[in-house]
Design a protein around this motif. Structure first.
Motif, mmCIF file in Angstrom:
data_model
loop_
_atom_site.group_PDB
_atom_site.id
_atom_site.type_symbol
_atom_site.label_atom_id
_atom_site.label_comp_id
_atom_site.label_asym_id
_atom_site.label_seq_id
_atom_site.Cartn_x
_atom_site.Cartn_y
_atom_site.Cartn_z
ATOM 1 N N PRO A 2 0.817 -1.207 0.000
ATOM 2 C CA PRO A 2 0.000 0.000 0.000
ATOM 3 C C PRO A 2 0.855 1.263 0.000
ATOM 4 C CG PRO A 2 -0.081 -1.048 2.151
ATOM 5 C CD PRO A 2 0.690 -1.960 1.244
ATOM 6 N N ILE A 4 1.286 4.904 1.367
ATOM 7 C CA ILE A 4 0.893 5.655 2.555
ATOM 8 C C ILE A 4 1.527 7.039 2.466
ATOM 9 C CG2 ILE A 4 0.976 5.755 5.077
ATOM 10 C CD1 ILE A 4 1.228 2.646 4.990
ATOM 11 N N SER A 7 -1.007 13.512 5.719
ATOM 12 C CA SER A 7 -2.139 14.363 5.363
ATOM 13 C C SER A 7 -1.685 15.648 4.675
ATOM 14 C CB SER A 7 -2.986 14.686 6.596
ATOM 15 O OG SER A 7 -2.209 15.346 7.577
ATOM 16 N N CYS A 21 -3.842 7.691 -8.183
ATOM 17 C CA CYS A 21 -5.079 6.924 -7.970
ATOM 18 C C CYS A 21 -5.746 6.575 -9.299
ATOM 19 C CB CYS A 21 -6.036 7.707 -7.084
ATOM 20 S SG CYS A 21 -5.504 7.824 -5.358
ATOM 21 N N PRO A 27 -5.963 2.717 -4.045
ATOM 22 C CA PRO A 27 -6.106 3.817 -3.092
ATOM 23 C C PRO A 27 -4.745 4.237 -2.534
ATOM 24 C CG PRO A 27 -6.633 1.768 -2.012
ATOM 25 C CD PRO A 27 -6.366 1.437 -3.471
ATOM 26 N N PHE A 29 -3.380 5.593 1.172
ATOM 27 C CA PHE A 29 -3.783 5.719 2.566
ATOM 28 C C PHE A 29 -3.128 6.969 3.141
ATOM 29 C CE2 PHE A 29 -4.094 1.266 1.443
ATOM 30 C CZ PHE A 29 -5.409 1.012 1.785
ATOM 31 N N THR A 31 -2.302 9.405 6.392
ATOM 32 C CA THR A 31 -2.157 9.386 7.853
ATOM 33 C C THR A 31 -2.317 10.793 8.410
ATOM 34 O OG1 THR A 31 0.241 9.683 7.774
ATOM 35 C CG2 THR A 31 -0.578 7.415 7.788
ATOM 36 N N GLY A 36 -3.432 6.027 10.727
ATOM 37 C CA GLY A 36 -4.277 5.915 9.555
ATOM 38 C C GLY A 36 -5.535 6.754 9.709
ATOM 39 N N ASP A 37 -5.905 7.502 8.658
ATOM 40 C CA ASP A 37 -7.049 8.394 8.752
ATOM 41 C C ASP A 37 -8.011 8.248 7.581
ATOM 42 O OD1 ASP A 37 -8.482 10.574 10.019
ATOM 43 O OD2 ASP A 37 -7.714 11.870 8.424
ATOM 44 N N ALA A 39 -8.655 6.763 3.244
ATOM 45 C CA ALA A 39 -8.248 6.062 2.036
ATOM 46 C C ALA A 39 -8.778 6.898 0.878
ATOM 47 C CB ALA A 39 -8.815 4.657 1.987
#
Length: 87
Positions: A2, A4, A7, A21, A27, A29, A31, A36-37, A39
């Protein structure tokens, strides 16, 4: 593996995240404060995912109806189809 991102990257590198994307159909991810916040995915991938979930729900409903003997004959099915399409 994934992808990551922080923000802040969503705000500062939106175009790059959007392109990823759309091009990779995966997706990202996001943070927030190291946790994690979110997706983030393209609308197309999201709609396909929701469609699959709805299909699986319908299939499970049908399987449960078969298991519980809640079936109708093929003749009744074809009658309903013909009535629905007007033939």
């Amino acid at each position: 593996m994934p992808v990551i991102r922080k923000s802040a990257d969503l705000r500062n590198n939106y175009g790059e995240i959007s392109d990823f994307c759309h091009n990779n159909r995966e997706p990202i991810f996001i943070t927030k404060n190291g946790q994690g916040d979110l997706a983030v995915m393209s609308i197309q991938v999201y709609e396909e995912l929701v469609g699959k979930i709805e299909l699986y729900k319908s299939l499970q409903l049908g399987m449960n109806q078969i298991k519980n003997g809640e079936t109708i004959s093929k003749e009744k099915v074809f009658k309903k189809i013909h009535k629905y399409i007007g033939n």
